[in-house]
Design a protein around this motif. Structure first.
Motif, short mmCIF file in Angstrom:
data_model
loop_
_atom_site.label_atom_id
_atom_site.label_comp_id
_atom_site.label_asym_id
_atom_site.label_seq_id
_atom_site.Cartn_x
_atom_site.Cartn_y
_atom_site.Cartn_z
N GLU A 107 -12.91 15.44 6.73
CA GLU A 107 -11.82 14.96 7.58
C GLU A 107 -11.77 15.67 8.92
OE1 GLU A 107 -9.85 18.22 5.03
OE2 GLU A 107 -11.50 16.77 4.89
N MET A 108 -12.40 16.84 9.02
CA MET A 108 -12.41 17.61 10.26
C MET A 108 -13.65 17.34 11.12
SD MET A 108 -9.61 19.35 10.07
CE MET A 108 -8.46 20.06 8.89
N SER A 109 -14.65 16.70 10.55
CA SER A 109 -15.93 16.53 11.25
C SER A 109 -15.86 15.40 12.27
CB SER A 109 -17.05 16.25 10.24
OG SER A 109 -18.27 16.03 10.90
N ASP A 110 -16.51 15.60 13.42
CA ASP A 110 -16.63 14.54 14.42
C ASP A 110 -17.58 13.45 13.96
OD1 ASP A 110 -14.91 15.87 16.12
OD2 ASP A 110 -16.52 16.97 17.12
N ALA A 131 -16.13 16.45 -3.21
CA ALA A 131 -15.45 16.46 -1.92
C ALA A 131 -13.95 16.39 -2.16
CB ALA A 131 -15.91 15.30 -1.05
N VAL A 132 -13.22 17.29 -1.54
CA VAL A 132 -11.76 17.28 -1.57
C VAL A 132 -11.32 16.72 -0.22
CG1 VAL A 132 -9.67 18.66 -1.79
CG2 VAL A 132 -11.71 19.26 -3.12
N ILE A 133 -10.68 15.54 -0.24
CA ILE A 133 -10.40 14.80 0.99
C ILE A 133 -8.94 14.37 1.01
CG2 ILE A 133 -11.12 12.86 2.42
CD1 ILE A 133 -13.72 12.76 0.81
N PRO A 134 -8.23 14.58 2.12
CA PRO A 134 -6.83 14.14 2.20
C PRO A 134 -6.68 12.65 1.96
CG PRO A 134 -7.33 15.64 3.99
CD PRO A 134 -8.63 15.34 3.32
N ASN A 135 -5.66 12.31 1.18
CA ASN A 135 -5.38 10.92 0.83
C ASN A 135 -4.58 10.26 1.95
OD1 ASN A 135 -4.70 8.49 -0.39
ND2 ASN A 135 -3.28 9.40 -1.85
N SER A 155 -8.74 6.58 2.56
CA SER A 155 -8.41 5.86 1.35
C SER A 155 -9.60 5.93 0.40
CB SER A 155 -8.08 4.40 1.66
OG SER A 155 -9.23 3.72 2.15
N ARG A 156 -9.41 5.51 -0.85
CA ARG A 156 -10.51 5.54 -1.80
C ARG A 156 -11.64 4.61 -1.37
NH1 ARG A 156 -10.25 5.42 -8.38
NH2 ARG A 156 -8.96 7.23 -7.94
N SER A 157 -11.29 3.43 -0.86
CA SER A 157 -12.34 2.49 -0.44
C SER A 157 -13.11 3.02 0.76
CB SER A 157 -11.72 1.13 -0.09
OG SER A 157 -10.78 1.25 0.96
N GLN A 158 -12.45 3.73 1.66
CA GLN A 158 -13.15 4.31 2.81
C GLN A 158 -14.11 5.41 2.36
OE1 GLN A 158 -9.64 5.39 5.08
NE2 GLN A 158 -9.99 3.74 6.55
N LEU A 163 -19.66 7.30 1.36
CA LEU A 163 -20.65 7.89 0.46
C LEU A 163 -21.85 6.97 0.28
CD1 LEU A 163 -18.28 9.43 -2.25
CD2 LEU A 163 -19.72 10.70 -0.64
N ARG A 164 -21.61 5.70 0.09
CA ARG A 164 -22.71 4.78 -0.14
C ARG A 164 -23.60 4.62 1.08
NH1 ARG A 164 -19.49 0.19 -3.77
NH2 ARG A 164 -19.58 1.36 -5.74
N GLN A 165 -23.02 4.64 2.26
CA GLN A 165 -23.86 4.48 3.44
C GLN A 165 -24.63 5.75 3.78
OE1 GLN A 165 -21.01 3.44 6.51
NE2 GLN A 165 -20.97 5.51 7.33
N THR A 166 -24.29 6.86 3.13
CA THR A 166 -25.03 8.12 3.32
C THR A 166 -25.81 8.51 2.07
OG1 THR A 166 -22.98 9.30 2.79
CG2 THR A 166 -23.51 9.03 5.11
#
Length: 258
Positions: A107-110, A131-135, A155-158, A163-166
């Motif tokens: 969430e902090m990365s450009d 990965a721990v990511i803000p909801n 969001s979960r879908s995002q 993840l899938r595109q990487t």
């Protein structure tokens, strides 16, 4: 996207609310990774409040903190295991680690996709990521008095799409921080009850997603259609030749004779 530095992160985790948040998130991480015996563990972002779960058992446990955030010595009373790095060019060879823990990172990365591709590079073929990511829908992202209110929430879908595109496959999901982000005594004492109720009822207001993913070793490579190179038609141009015979004009006498 608001930024936060390593001093703010350290100060948050030294307060009562930060201590409770660490305990609740550690509970979710431990449920997926109960141990790391013989594993090479890498934490990225500001993972040091959570790497204590693995430091004693892991073969190697290190922390990489991005240059924009800053770095603090960790552990404080032992040889340093934390380093300041370029998050898109980590000083590790390919397939160097078995597990990667991302906290206060995506969430902090450009460029979160670029960060995950670098994680893919350094992760072993059988490696796993948490990965721990803000909801995006959580209460903790609505206030900036905690680190989870900074950066870009997901969001979960995002998260799934990212993840899938990487070249990662999500394998398990959980949430943490169902309690409101208040440092009052009653909320802190009832934090575990909030977690149990939120998990049982699948409430969408958790502060963070905790997602586990595996590395796709044989990823699909998109086919690129060969583009036809168009060559423009050229109009013919007459250029005087340098070897042409020069014809002199007739002399006046020649004209008179004519």
């Amino acid at each position: 996207m608001s930024s936060i530095d390593v001093i703010d992160l350290r100060d948050f985790y030294s307060q009562r609310l930060g201590i409770v948040a660490r305990q609740l998130i550690n509970r979710g991480i431990h449920a997926r990774w109960p141990g790391a015996e013989g594993q090479r563990v890498l934490g990225i972002g500001y993972p040091t409040p959570y790497l204590g779960l693995f430091r004693e058992d892991a073969e190697r446990c290190i922390a990489f903190m991005p240059a924009a955030q800053g770095v603090l010595k960790w552990p404080t009373a032992r040889p340093t295991l934390a380093s300041l790095v370029d998050e898109f060019s980590m000083p590790l060879p390919d397939a160097a680690v078995d597990r990667v823990l991302l906290v206060h990172a995506l969430e902090m990365s450009d460029d979160p996709a670029g960060l995950l591709r670098e994680v893919w590079r350094v992760l072993a073929p059988s490696g796993r990521v948490i990965a721990v990511i803000p909801n995006r829908r959580g209460v903790w992202t609505r206030t900036d008095n905690t680190p989870f209110g900074h950066g870009r929430p997901y969001s979960r879908s995002q998260i799934t799409q990212l993840l899938r595109q990487t070249w990662f496959t999500p394998t398990a999901w959980s949430e943490a921080l169902f309690m409101p982000p208040f440092a009052h005594g009653w909320f802190l004492r009832s934090a575990m009850a909030w977690e149990r109720v939120g998990a049982v009822l699948s409430l969408p207001v958790a502060g963070v997603h905790i997602v586990e993913a595996t590395k796709q070793v044989y990823r699909a490579i998109p086919a690129h259609r060969e583009r036809t190179r168009l060559i423009p038609a050229l109009e013919p141009v007459l250029v005087p030749s340098s070897t042409a015979t020069r014809i002199s004009p007739p002399s006046p006498l020649a004209r008179e004779g004519a």
